[in-house]
Design an enzyme around this catalytic site. Structure first.
Site, PDB file in Angstrom:
ATOM      1  N   SER A 129      38.674  62.831  45.209  1.00 10.45           N
ATOM      2  CA  SER A 129      39.848  62.203  44.601  1.00 10.45           C
ATOM      3  C   SER A 129      39.531  61.833  43.163  1.00 10.45           C
ATOM      4  O   SER A 129      38.368  61.552  42.819  1.00 10.45           O
ATOM      5  CB  SER A 129      40.238  60.939  45.374  1.00 10.45           C
ATOM      6  N   TYR A 147      38.129  52.625  48.130  1.00 17.07           N
ATOM      7  CA  TYR A 147      38.393  54.056  48.335  1.00 17.07           C
ATOM      8  C   TYR A 147      37.715  54.872  47.241  1.00 17.07           C
ATOM      9  O   TYR A 147      37.069  55.902  47.511  1.00 17.07           O
ATOM     10  CB  TYR A 147      39.900  54.290  48.314  1.00 17.07           C
TER      11      TYR A 147
END
Length: 260
Positions: free
Chosen positions: A138, A151
């Site tokens: 990501s 995250y």
């Protein structure tokens, strides 16, 4: 015909990628947690590919189950040409801030389980002499941001691990591809307000994944413009970045809070 393992096969991006691989001819082994959804995807791919699709439901947080999983894949397919690691979860950042256990659970799912599988698959590819490992990371892993740093830390860990793995296996016929999507309209982002040009659909990311394998890329930002967005974000001095939320509010910059 290529043998493809997809881990986290019930994710929207993985499903879209599987459909694209099926169009060019492929045999699949699918792994996902949701058995009902996995069965539906399996049926769809069997129709698209004209081949039987193997698969199973498995909790990928159980790291001790990974070696046996790959043995079953090898037996079913007779070898793996491409492995796509696409599983993960988006934790509640504020809840993680209040709970060490939730923070570690998120890192376990998003980082440690992916690293476990990547290690086993890379070793199998090295023994075989070829293979392609694709891992979905990501853009959140490029810099710690207050909105999702748990995250982001997990994805950053995976990205750095893959970088080392790529260097270790350089010179061999083995691809280690890190995929860094930006904002994607999936069930995982269902609670987000999805407006603006920065949002992509799963099939856009899937198209980029297939192209990355075909063109032997190392790291791909998807869509492409995220490479330049993250380049700018990475070069913002820390003293400015810490106060970016205040600056954005004061200047009234639309979309700035989403980036932060």
């Amino acid at each position: 015909m290529r043998n493809i393992l997809i881990v986290g096969a019930t994710s929207a991006i993985a499903e879209a990628a599987a459909r694209r691989f099926a169009a060019s001819g492929a045999r699949f082994y699918l792994v996902g947690r949701n058995a009902e959804k996995l069965a539906a995807i399996t049926r769809d791919l069997e129709i698209r590919s004209g081949q039987p699709v193997h698969g199973e439901s498995l909790d990928l947080d159980l790291l001790d189950q990974h070696p046996a999983l790959l043995e079953r894949v090898e037996q079913a397919l007779g070898g793996i040409d491409i492995a796509l690691i696409a599983h993960g979860m988006l934790p509640d950042q504020e809840a993680c801030q209040r709970s060490v256990a939730m923070t570690l659970a998120a890192i376990h799912t998003n980082a440690l389980s992916a690293i476990s599988l990547a290690t086993l698959l890379a070793n199998a590819f090295e023994a075989r002499g070829r293979g392609a490992l694709v891992v979905i990371g990501s853009v959140a892993g490029d810099r710690g941001r207050r909105s999702n740093y748990v995250y982001g830390a997990a994805k950053g860990m995976v990205g750095l691990f893959l970088q080392g793995l790529r260097n270790r296996l350089s010179g061999k016929d083995i691809q280690i591809i890190t995929v860094k999507p930006g904002f994607v309209d999936t069930p995982m982002t269902a609670t987000f307000e999805k407006k603006g040009l920065l949002w992509a659909q799963p099939d856009q990311i899937a198209k980029g994944i297939v192209a990355a394998v075909e063109h032997r890329r190392d790291v791909v930002y998807l869509p492409w413009f995220w490479r330049w967005i993250m380049l700018v974000i990475l070069h913002i001095p820390e003293r400015v970045f810490k106060n970016l939320k205040t600056i954005v509010i004061n200047l009234g910059l639309q979309g700035g809070l989403l980036l932060y």
